[in-house]
Design an enzyme around this catalytic site. Structure first.
Site, mmCIF file in Angstrom:
data_model
loop_
_atom_site.group_PDB
_atom_site.id
_atom_site.type_symbol
_atom_site.label_atom_id
_atom_site.label_comp_id
_atom_site.label_asym_id
_atom_site.label_seq_id
_atom_site.Cartn_x
_atom_site.Cartn_y
_atom_site.Cartn_z
ATOM 1 N N SER A 297 0.875 -1.180 0.000
ATOM 2 C CA SER A 297 0.000 0.000 0.000
ATOM 3 C C SER A 297 0.907 1.224 0.000
ATOM 4 C CB SER A 297 -0.860 0.008 1.270
ATOM 5 O OG SER A 297 -1.492 1.253 1.447
ATOM 6 N N TYR B 270 -2.398 -1.959 10.206
ATOM 7 C CA TYR B 270 -2.387 -2.080 8.738
ATOM 8 C C TYR B 270 -1.095 -1.499 8.176
ATOM 9 C CZ TYR B 270 -4.069 -1.415 3.897
ATOM 10 O OH TYR B 270 -4.224 -1.433 2.531
HETATM 11 N N1 LIG Z 1 -8.677 -0.333 -2.050
HETATM 12 C C1 LIG Z 1 -7.705 0.407 -1.569
HETATM 13 O O1 LIG Z 1 -7.829 1.618 -1.375
HETATM 14 C C2 LIG Z 1 -6.374 -0.213 -1.227
HETATM 15 C C3 LIG Z 1 -5.273 0.641 -0.996
HETATM 16 C C4 LIG Z 1 -4.038 0.086 -0.705
HETATM 17 C C5 LIG Z 1 -3.897 -1.294 -0.634
HETATM 18 N N2 LIG Z 1 -4.983 -2.086 -0.846
HETATM 19 C C6 LIG Z 1 -4.771 -3.528 -0.744
HETATM 20 O O2 LIG Z 1 -5.229 -4.165 -1.907
HETATM 21 C C7 LIG Z 1 -5.539 -5.526 -1.602
HETATM 22 C C8 LIG Z 1 -6.862 -5.879 -2.239
HETATM 23 O O3 LIG Z 1 -7.871 -5.097 -1.618
HETATM 24 P P1 LIG Z 1 -9.151 -4.547 -2.398
HETATM 25 O O4 LIG Z 1 -9.101 -3.077 -2.319
HETATM 26 O O5 LIG Z 1 -9.290 -5.202 -3.715
HETATM 27 O O6 LIG Z 1 -10.286 -5.004 -1.362
HETATM 28 P P2 LIG Z 1 -11.439 -6.125 -1.435
HETATM 29 O O7 LIG Z 1 -12.008 -6.164 -0.084
HETATM 30 O O8 LIG Z 1 -12.318 -5.846 -2.601
HETATM 31 O O9 LIG Z 1 -10.632 -7.471 -1.747
HETATM 32 C C9 LIG Z 1 -9.897 -8.163 -0.779
HETATM 33 C C10 LIG Z 1 -10.255 -9.640 -0.877
HETATM 34 O O10 LIG Z 1 -9.394 -10.366 0.003
HETATM 35 C C11 LIG Z 1 -10.155 -11.403 0.587
HETATM 36 N N3 LIG Z 1 -9.536 -11.822 1.839
HETATM 37 C C12 LIG Z 1 -9.417 -11.109 2.982
HETATM 38 N N4 LIG Z 1 -8.812 -11.822 3.928
HETATM 39 C C13 LIG Z 1 -8.515 -13.034 3.367
HETATM 40 C C14 LIG Z 1 -7.882 -14.210 3.850
HETATM 41 N N5 LIG Z 1 -7.444 -14.284 5.114
HETATM 42 N N6 LIG Z 1 -7.743 -15.250 3.018
HETATM 43 C C15 LIG Z 1 -8.188 -15.186 1.738
HETATM 44 N N7 LIG Z 1 -8.827 -14.100 1.239
HETATM 45 C C16 LIG Z 1 -8.981 -13.036 2.034
HETATM 46 C C17 LIG Z 1 -11.537 -10.790 0.810
HETATM 47 O O11 LIG Z 1 -12.534 -11.777 0.958
HETATM 48 C C18 LIG Z 1 -11.702 -9.936 -0.444
HETATM 49 O O12 LIG Z 1 -12.388 -10.636 -1.470
HETATM 50 C C19 LIG Z 1 -5.491 -5.634 -0.071
HETATM 51 O O13 LIG Z 1 -4.260 -6.217 0.313
HETATM 52 C C20 LIG Z 1 -5.549 -4.187 0.383
HETATM 53 O O14 LIG Z 1 -4.930 -3.977 1.628
HETATM 54 C C21 LIG Z 1 -6.209 -1.594 -1.149
#
Ligand SMILES: NC(=O)c1ccc[n+]([C@@H]2O[C@H](COP(=O)([O-])OP(=O)(O)OC[C@H]3O[C@@H](n4cnc5c(N)ncnc54)[C@H](O)[C@@H]3O)[C@@H](O)[C@H]2O)c1
Length: 245
Positions: free
Chosen positions: A142, A155
């Site tokens: 991130s 986080y």
């Molecule tokens: N959306 C943002 O603003 C943002 C910013 C920086 C980083 N991220 C990172 O991007 C990645 C994806 O997030 P996203 O934004 O697509 O969110 P999202 O919630 O749409 O997708 C995350 C997915 O991970 C799955 N998940 C969570 N814990 C799990 C586990 N223990 N085992 C297996 N699956 C699991 C969830 O069920 C979900 O489908 C994450 O690592 C998040 O921290 C997101």
């Protein structure tokens, strides 16, 4: 011919958001994708959606914090598709809590998913990639692996850990033809961002909008494919200018 023709890619968090957008782009570039997620309903529906496009897609329900389940994902992937070329190590969770009110159990859970889980998936990926002489891993960190923010101590600590885990694994396996890089998204419009926060997060971003999941997918494709063949240990920040402030 696609950029990932005949490559086999494991994508964690593949049922939603950035993972799902990346799976869509990967199959359009010729990859076979294995979607891993805790959310069975969304995962199965997405597998069907991709199969309807004639893509090779498989969904596995698994928790990335379970050593046994992670090992099982890779075993089944090799049984079905024969190998693992690419791993998008992307599943994660995030909640906002003032640090003085943060329960230790909540801290542990966040670090467990966002850092320990990333390690467990990377370790299994490397074991398979060593067998076939190489591969590429993209870890989702991130922009909060680079800068701090109030209310997200667990986080941010975990994501900072992912940035340096990425460098360390990259150095350890550079000579084995395994490249390891990280994607560092800014605020991206996915279900992880609460609806009520979206306006404020857009305003805090120099480009005055949230990023889209498919804008992350393009960066992941770059890191996962030969387009980035001389990059390893890098963290690519894709954040609408946030960390330039
Ligand atoms: N959306 C943002 O603003 C943002 C910013 C920086 C980083 N991220 C990172 O991007 C990645 C994806 O997030 P996203 O934004 O697509 O969110 P999202 O919630 O749409 O997708 C995350 C997915 O991970 C799955 N998940 C969570 N814990 C799990 C586990 N223990 N085992 C297996 N699956 C699991 C969830 O069920 C979900 O489908 C994450 O690592 C998040 O921290 C997101």
């Amino acid at each position: 011919m696609g950029k990932l023709q005949d490559k086999v890619a494991v994508i964690t968090g593949g049922a939603s958001g950035i993972g799902a957008a990346t799976a869509r782009l990967f199959v359009s570039e010729g990859a076979k994708v294995v979607l891993v997620d805790l959310n069975e309903e969304k995962g199965q529906a997405f597998e069907q959606e991709l199969k309807a496009l004639k893509a090779d897609a498989l969904f596995f329900k698994a928790n990335i914090t379970s050593e046994q389940e992670v090992a099982e994902i890779f075993k089944k992937t090799v049984e079905v598709f024969g190998k693992v070329d690419i791993v998008f190590n992307n599943a994660g969770i995030g909640r906002v809590h003032p640090s003085h009110e943060l329960e230790y159990a909540e801290w542990r859970n966040t670090v467990n998913v966002d850092l320990d889980g990333v390690f467990l998936v990377a370790r299994e990926a490397i074991r398979e990639m060593l067998k076939i002489g190489g591969g590429t891993i993209v870890n989702t960190a991130s922009m909060y692996g680079w800068v701090g923010s109030p209310g997200s101590a667990a986080y941010n600590a975990a994501k900072g850990g992912v940035v340096n885990l990425t460098r360390s694994l990259a150095l350890e396996y550079a000579e084995k033809n395994i490249r390891v890089n990280a994607l560092c998204p800014g605020f991206i419009d996915t279900p992880i961002i609460p609806e009520e926060s979206k306006q404020a997060l857009s305003s805090a971003t120099p480009m005055k909008r949230l990023g889209q999941a498919d804008e992350m997918a393009k960066a992941v494709l770059f890191l996962a494919s030969d387009d980035s063949s001389y990059m390893t240990g890098n963290s690519l920040i894709v954040d609408g200018g946030y960390t330039a402030q």
